[in-house]
Scaffold this motif. Structure first.
Motif, PDB file in Angstrom:
ATOM      1  N   SER A  74       0.810  -1.224   0.000  1.00 25.51           N
ATOM      2  CA  SER A  74       0.000   0.000   0.000  1.00 25.51           C
ATOM      3  C   SER A  74       0.839   1.269   0.000  1.00 25.51           C
ATOM      4  O   SER A  74       0.334   2.343  -0.347  1.00 25.51           O
ATOM      5  CB  SER A  74      -0.926   0.013   1.219  1.00 25.51           C
ATOM      6  N   GLN A 127      -3.862   0.181 -11.260  1.00 24.39           N
ATOM      7  CA  GLN A 127      -3.356   1.457 -10.750  1.00 24.39           C
ATOM      8  C   GLN A 127      -2.850   1.255  -9.319  1.00 24.39           C
ATOM      9  O   GLN A 127      -3.618   0.878  -8.442  1.00 24.39           O
ATOM     10  CB  GLN A 127      -4.447   2.533 -10.742  1.00 24.39           C
ATOM     11  N   PHE A 128      -1.558   1.494  -9.130  1.00 24.72           N
ATOM     12  CA  PHE A 128      -1.041   1.537  -7.764  1.00 24.72           C
ATOM     13  C   PHE A 128      -1.606   2.755  -7.042  1.00 24.72           C
ATOM     14  O   PHE A 128      -1.932   2.707  -5.858  1.00 24.72           O
ATOM     15  CB  PHE A 128       0.490   1.658  -7.766  1.00 24.72           C
ATOM     16  N   VAL A 129      -1.667   3.873  -7.765  1.00 24.59           N
ATOM     17  CA  VAL A 129      -2.140   5.142  -7.208  1.00 24.59           C
ATOM     18  C   VAL A 129      -3.180   5.698  -8.165  1.00 24.59           C
ATOM     19  O   VAL A 129      -2.933   5.806  -9.371  1.00 24.59           O
ATOM     20  CB  VAL A 129      -0.983   6.154  -7.046  1.00 24.59           C
ATOM     21  N   ASP A 130      -4.355   6.031  -7.662  1.00 22.02           N
ATOM     22  CA  ASP A 130      -5.453   6.473  -8.511  1.00 22.02           C
ATOM     23  C   ASP A 130      -5.123   7.778  -9.243  1.00 22.02           C
ATOM     24  O   ASP A 130      -4.676   8.756  -8.644  1.00 22.02           O
ATOM     25  CB  ASP A 130      -6.715   6.688  -7.666  1.00 22.02           C
ATOM     26  N   ASP A 136       2.113   6.267 -10.214  1.00 23.15           N
ATOM     27  CA  ASP A 136       1.920   4.863 -10.583  1.00 23.15           C
ATOM     28  C   ASP A 136       3.213   4.266 -11.135  1.00 23.15           C
ATOM     29  O   ASP A 136       3.608   3.149 -10.774  1.00 23.15           O
ATOM     30  CB  ASP A 136       0.797   4.745 -11.613  1.00 23.15           C
ATOM     31  N   THR A 187      -6.127  -2.867  -3.603  1.00 20.51           N
ATOM     32  CA  THR A 187      -6.664  -2.287  -4.835  1.00 20.51           C
ATOM     33  C   THR A 187      -7.773  -3.175  -5.386  1.00 20.51           C
ATOM     34  O   THR A 187      -7.864  -4.363  -5.073  1.00 20.51           O
ATOM     35  CB  THR A 187      -5.575  -2.154  -5.921  1.00 20.51           C
ATOM     36  N   HIS A 216      -8.022   2.463  -6.032  1.00 20.39           N
ATOM     37  CA  HIS A 216      -7.218   2.107  -4.868  1.00 20.39           C
ATOM     38  C   HIS A 216      -8.133   1.857  -3.665  1.00 20.39           C
ATOM     39  O   HIS A 216      -8.102   2.573  -2.662  1.00 20.39           O
ATOM     40  CB  HIS A 216      -6.216   3.229  -4.569  1.00 20.39           C
TER      41      HIS A 216
END
Length: 419
Positions: A74, A127-130, A136, A187, A216
């Motif tokens: 995370s 997507q790791f990060v929105d 990302d 996610t 996420h």
């Protein structure tokens, strides 16, 4: 001899897959005969040992002095990645901690397989990060660096829902339009994929991926939301200061409900701030219980109890939550309806993201033949029921919720690296 593998480093659990000599993918046993290993480390302060997976959780639950690390995935691509954690006399960055976990997973798999693993296909969320392509990309680079440092010379990445589609494709007899719903610990990813036996052997499957989208939101978010809704009010969340001018600050409760932020509360200044809040609070005793909980470093155990309550509500309509803190007890009842209310906004975001996925592909819900559910959070009825209602005409397929991504990554590793 060196081998290729697929590695699913998950927020909650991890797996490692290989394609056997008979052409079938399999998961390597990583912890005894378990093919999944919880993505958890425990740095023991008493014996200076590092524990992994179930052993880490067991050591922590016994009350051994040390530091529990969980939900490491995370932090990838976020500002938290730059933080360090004190482990007795040294400070470790999150990249180092992820590397320690991956190195142990690799070591165990190599011992089982009797060969060195040098090539790997890593799973990654859509997507790791929105809505942040730079963050990302940074997240993938951070994960790649941590993995490469453990001796993997060749590293490729594949979206986790696509890996789940590759696993499912082994079962189909004709062409289908499948929506892969991968609800993991950190996610939720959605992919519309055309699958068929004829397509399975193609080297380039990009044309079969009609659309992907991700958000996420995952199981750890569900735990946080349930904690904030039903447990943190028992510790004073939502109450006021004695002068009646303001509510107590929300941030400490948010941190206490979020796995990878809990350690921040153990800082000496954070504890002093909590004591100051306690002196100002109308509900002094409730906040005092929170101070005791933080002083005794019970935060991760508390959220673990919330997670257990969430899981319990998969099989029953109501559960009793009770958590001891010294001579006191945090207690409340939680119903399935209250869990649904706590998760309502997150489920709506999941529904919106699925609708966007369909729109990108130019299809409607009725065009989807198979709804493939993978990831541990698909077991939460308050979530799965809503998603299934969107696709009433589709066949609902429950894969190996914890293993399908690892199996699909193994298939992809065979395609890319051979052997």
């Amino acid at each position: 001899m060196t081998l290729a593998c697929g590695l699913d480093f998950g927020t909650s659990n991890s797996t490692l897959g290989r394609v056997a000599a008979d052409g079938h993918p399999l998961l390597v046993a990583l912890e005894g005969e378990h093919q999944t290993m919880p993505s958890v480390l425990f740095f023991g302060f008493e014996d200076n040992r590092t524990y992994f997976g179930r052993a880490a959780v067991a050591e922590y639950v016994t009350g051994a002095e040390g530091r529990l690390m969980r939900s490491l995935k995370s932090v990838l691509g976020t500002a938290l990645f730059a933080d360090t954690t004190r482990i007795k006399g040294r400070r470790l960055g999150f990249g180092e901690i992820i590397g320690i976990y991956v190195a142990e997973l690799k070591r165990r798999a190599e011992a089982r397989l009797g060969a060195e693993l040098t090539q790997v296909v890593m799973g990654r969320p859509v997507q790791f990060v929105d809505d942040d392509p730079v963050a990302d990309r940074t997240a993938q680079d951070q994960l790649e660096a941590a993995v490469r440092a453990q001796g993997f010379a060749e590293i490729a990445f594949q979206f986790e829902p696509i890996a789940a589609a590759l696993d499912y494709e082994r079962q189909v007899s004709g062409e289908k339009l499948a929506l892969i719903v991968d609800l993991g610990g950190g996610t939720s990813d959605f992919s519309l994929v055309r699958v068929s036996p004829d397509r399975a052997g193609k080297a380039d499957r990009s044309g079969d991926i009609l659309a992907t989208a991700g958000v996420h939101i995952g199981g750890t978010d569900f735990d946080r939301l349930l904690a904030m809704s039903r447990v943190m009010p028992e510790l004073g969340l939502g109450s006021r200061t004695r002068d009646g001018k303001r509510h107590l600050p929300v941030a400490p409760y948010y941190d206490l409900s979020t796995w990878h932020r809990i350690n921040r509360l153990y800082d000496a200044q954070a504890i002093r701030d909590l004591r100051s809040t306690m002196r100002e609070a109308v509900e002094t005793e409730r906040v005092e219980t929170m101070v005791m909980l933080v002083e005794d470093r019970l935060g991760h155990r508390l959220v673990g109890a919330v997670e257990a309550a969430k899981i319990d509500l998969s099989d029953r309509d109501r559960t009793a939550f009770a958590f001891p803190v010294r001579e006191r007890e945090i207690s409340t009842a939680i119903t399935v309806g209250e869990l649904g209310e706590a998760l309502e906004q997150s489920v709506r975001r999941l529904e919106t993201t699925i609708a966007e996925t369909l729109q990108r592909a130019g299809v409607v819900a009725g065009d989807v033949d198979s709804l493939i559910l993978t990831g541990g959070s698909t077991l939460v009825p308050a979530v799965a029921g809503r998603l299934q209602a969107m696709f009433k005409g589709a066949e609902v397929v429950r894969t190996d919720v914890l293993g399908s991504v690892g199996l699909g990554l193994a298939i992809e590793a065979r395609r890319i690296f051979g052997d």
